[in-house]
Scaffold this motif. Sequence first.
Motif, PDB file in Angstrom:
ATOM      1  N   GLN A 402      11.566 -66.479 -47.666  1.00 24.57           N
ATOM      2  CA  GLN A 402      11.578 -67.716 -46.880  1.00 24.57           C
ATOM      3  C   GLN A 402      12.522 -68.755 -47.469  1.00 24.57           C
ATOM      4  O   GLN A 402      13.106 -69.558 -46.728  1.00 24.57           O
ATOM      5  CB  GLN A 402      10.153 -68.267 -46.788  1.00 24.57           C
ATOM      6  CG  GLN A 402       9.162 -67.287 -46.176  1.00 24.57           C
ATOM      7  CD  GLN A 402       7.735 -67.794 -46.220  1.00 24.57           C
ATOM      8  OE1 GLN A 402       7.496 -68.948 -46.557  1.00 24.57           O
ATOM      9  NE2 GLN A 402       6.782 -66.937 -45.904  1.00 24.57           N
ATOM     10  N   HIS A 403      12.696 -68.762 -48.785  1.00 22.98           N
ATOM     11  CA  HIS A 403      13.591 -69.739 -49.396  1.00 22.98           C
ATOM     12  C   HIS A 403      15.040 -69.469 -49.011  1.00 22.98           C
ATOM     13  O   HIS A 403      15.839 -70.413 -48.889  1.00 22.98           O
ATOM     14  CB  HIS A 403      13.417 -69.715 -50.913  1.00 22.98           C
ATOM     15  CG  HIS A 403      13.740 -68.393 -51.541  1.00 22.98           C
ATOM     16  ND1 HIS A 403      12.931 -67.283 -51.414  1.00 22.98           N
ATOM     17  CD2 HIS A 403      14.798 -67.991 -52.295  1.00 22.98           C
ATOM     18  CE1 HIS A 403      13.466 -66.271 -52.062  1.00 22.98           C
ATOM     19  NE2 HIS A 403      14.603 -66.665 -52.600  1.00 22.98           N
ATOM     20  N   LEU A 406      15.582 -70.858 -45.546  1.00 23.19           N
ATOM     21  CA  LEU A 406      15.750 -72.307 -45.606  1.00 23.19           C
ATOM     22  C   LEU A 406      17.135 -72.677 -46.105  1.00 23.19           C
ATOM     23  O   LEU A 406      17.741 -73.650 -45.643  1.00 23.19           O
ATOM     24  CB  LEU A 406      14.671 -72.912 -46.505  1.00 23.19           C
ATOM     25  CG  LEU A 406      14.663 -74.428 -46.657  1.00 23.19           C
ATOM     26  CD1 LEU A 406      14.406 -75.099 -45.307  1.00 23.19           C
ATOM     27  CD2 LEU A 406      13.622 -74.870 -47.668  1.00 23.19           C
ATOM     28  N   CYS A 411      15.794 -73.514 -41.836  1.00 28.49           N
ATOM     29  CA  CYS A 411      14.571 -73.340 -41.059  1.00 28.49           C
ATOM     30  C   CYS A 411      13.404 -73.027 -41.986  1.00 28.49           C
ATOM     31  O   CYS A 411      13.556 -72.291 -42.969  1.00 28.49           O
ATOM     32  CB  CYS A 411      14.725 -72.207 -40.042  1.00 28.49           C
ATOM     33  SG  CYS A 411      15.896 -72.555 -38.726  1.00 28.49           S
ATOM     34  N   ASN A 412      12.275 -73.576 -41.647  1.00 30.48           N
ATOM     35  CA  ASN A 412      11.024 -73.293 -42.339  1.00 30.48           C
ATOM     36  C   ASN A 412      10.252 -72.285 -41.507  1.00 30.48           C
ATOM     37  O   ASN A 412       9.919 -72.545 -40.348  1.00 30.48           O
ATOM     38  CB  ASN A 412      10.208 -74.571 -42.529  1.00 30.48           C
ATOM     39  CG  ASN A 412       8.885 -74.303 -43.223  1.00 30.48           C
ATOM     40  OD1 ASN A 412       8.799 -73.414 -44.065  1.00 30.48           O
ATOM     41  ND2 ASN A 412       7.855 -75.049 -42.857  1.00 30.48           N
ATOM     42  N   LEU A 519       7.149 -74.971 -37.729  1.00 30.32           N
ATOM     43  CA  LEU A 519       8.217 -74.022 -38.004  1.00 30.32           C
ATOM     44  C   LEU A 519       9.489 -74.483 -37.305  1.00 30.32           C
ATOM     45  O   LEU A 519       9.451 -75.080 -36.245  1.00 30.32           O
ATOM     46  CB  LEU A 519       7.842 -72.617 -37.515  1.00 30.32           C
ATOM     47  CG  LEU A 519       6.505 -72.057 -37.988  1.00 30.32           C
ATOM     48  CD1 LEU A 519       6.288 -70.667 -37.423  1.00 30.32           C
ATOM     49  CD2 LEU A 519       6.428 -72.036 -39.497  1.00 30.32           C
TER      50      LEU A 519
END
Length: 745
Positions: A402-403, A406, A411-412, A519
């Motif tokens: 996920q990092h 981002l 985007c989260n 999100l």
Amino acid sequence: MAAEEAAEASLARLSSEQRQPDDDEENPEGGGETAALNGVVVSGKVKSNNLDVKVTESELETEEKGMEEESTRESDSNILDVSSDYPREKHISIQRHLADLEKLADLKEDEKKPCPLCPEEKFKACYSHKLHRHLQNLHWKVSVEFEGYRMCICHLPCRPVKPNVVGDQTFSKMGAHYHCIICSATITRRTDMIGHINRHVNKGETESRFITVPAPKSHEVLKESATDVQVLPNYSTPQKTDSYFNPKMKLNRQLIFCALAVLAEERKPIECLDAFGATGIMGLQWAKHLRSSVKVTINDCNENSVTMIQENCHLNKMKVKLNTKEDDNDEAMGDGEENTDTIEVTKMDANVIMHLRSFDFIHLDPFGTSVNYLDSAFRNVRNLGIVSLTSTDISSLYAKAQHIALRHYGCNIVRTEYYKELAARIVIAAVTRAAARCNKGIEVLLAVALEHFVLVVVRVLRGPSPADDSAKKIRYLIHCQWCEERIFQKEGNMVEENPYQQLPCDCHGSMPGKTAVVLGPLWSGALFNTGFLRRMLFEAVQYGLDEAQPLLKTLVCEAECTTSKHFSTHSPYDENKQEECGVYIKTPNTSAESSLVHGKRKSEEVIRNAAKRQKSENSAEHPAFYYNIHRHSIKGMNMPKLNKFLNYLSEAGYRVSRTHFDPMGVRTNAPLAQFKTILMKYSTPTYAGGQAEGPVHLPEGVQAGEQAQVAADGKAEDAEFLEDDKSGVAAAVFTKDYPTHCAAE
């Protein structure tokens, strides 16, 4: 010359011996010394001149060969990394088995032997049992394996290190190192040696000999869609190589070809760019099948890849027009006897060529993310052109890293049941922002997310108004982590007091703590264009692309949000005109004059009218996201078949279709609560007596799209069944009310 001079000197000496025999008897070795100074050694007396000449010439030849070998050894000892024209013997540190290494030491029980890979000052001579442990632990266990050979660590003075000055004494240490089995390099660290061998493998240099070969002479030839390509032996390795060819991306190449074929029907000829050519398979397929309709440019920044692309063009009997950044002069190569089409091959950075030239069709397929090339792609792409991009960084897009998502996309995201569609909307949002920076808008024609890649195909609409309209479709998503309900945030900049009110579920009121996450930002518009997909399906049938046809049929159904039984495969070219993005697309029944609206002002008016028309047709777009039927199944209940469940949702008045993102996913505009209600209604209980097949139909008084109502005939417990699905007692009520019906089925 030295041999001839030595021969002349020996003949002169022989003649002097015949003339002065007394002097030779007094000094029999004088002539030998003179010959030795000339490089020839003569031993013993001879009686005849002919015999003397023959012996001397044979000795000259052997001595000359010996001198050449000595000079070769000296040059090899001075320069370690220079490769010769002939294979050399392996170094003693390269062996197949430990026993072979022990043979070098000549182990004997009663004698002390030195280590063959260590100098005496490092490891003194010892008995066999100690030397065996030394070879096994300090040399064999830290070796690097390649094709059955072990490259053991060597401590011999093969690689001198920089001298160290201690007081007045200067001495040099001999560092531990490895000898490469492929080339003559010596490398100190084991990890560096492994990387060095991997680089040899990536370049196709896999022969175990001391010769560095830039490329193998024989290439493997693969065939795909009537196109032949040469690849290196490591073409299928999942690493960045010069000729990386992934057979699993065949479906991706077919989809891109169909999109280009549709664009080629709109206007001819079109200039298309394959920005990352590798083997050139994609550009070769474009030129071989579409022929004069396209002008293909294949680009790659790697020199070996450019050479491979040229060879593949000649293999498919295509002419090559070479153009490099350093040399502006184009060079035409090759003789296309059967096919006169020309493919332009360029050696530039992808950003450079897209900044310098304009194209109608651009395809981006880099290694990993493509966000670094989006600004260049939209800078010079022509109006109503197409940009397609393939993203293979699925670890970040599928919420495993996920990092990185981002960092690359801003985007989260979290892992959800609809993570594949989430990945497609992330990529489209990045594309939209890049196009808006160039005062261009987009219309999404196709978005596919499969196991290995995410493919997005968009049409470019030039002008600030389309750019603004596209930018407005980037929104944040509110996702409930308890029930998986989701909804896009409303438009506007005003802060709401309770954002949970936008969610259709009531998990925030019934559950403790914070239940939802935000999100995005994500693309909130449509993912498909039905007319474009139908024409892609027609092109796939016309060119015989069997793998793309089932997927395109699923995409058409998904775009229309209908089941497959309502799908019709009529030709899209039967109609005289088809309107897409406010532009009338040319079909076989239309004239060339009415095929396309020319002129900047007219095209802007048509696009403006199309934007107004799209606002009234927003309700016809397919619903966003989908539900996984297994994710929302009820414990202790058997779900109905997926196709039957789609019919039940359709009969309840909802739009429904399957989705290519998930084989068990259902795309529908029904809220999650109603989705669960209908799933509960047509599920059957699991009990010991057996499993009932087929759905269980409730009385007609109960409506699937509404909350349960009490029927007039007195069946009040039917309402209790539908109201108790949230409390978890639905299975018990179901078994109590309908035992006879279940047994009959």
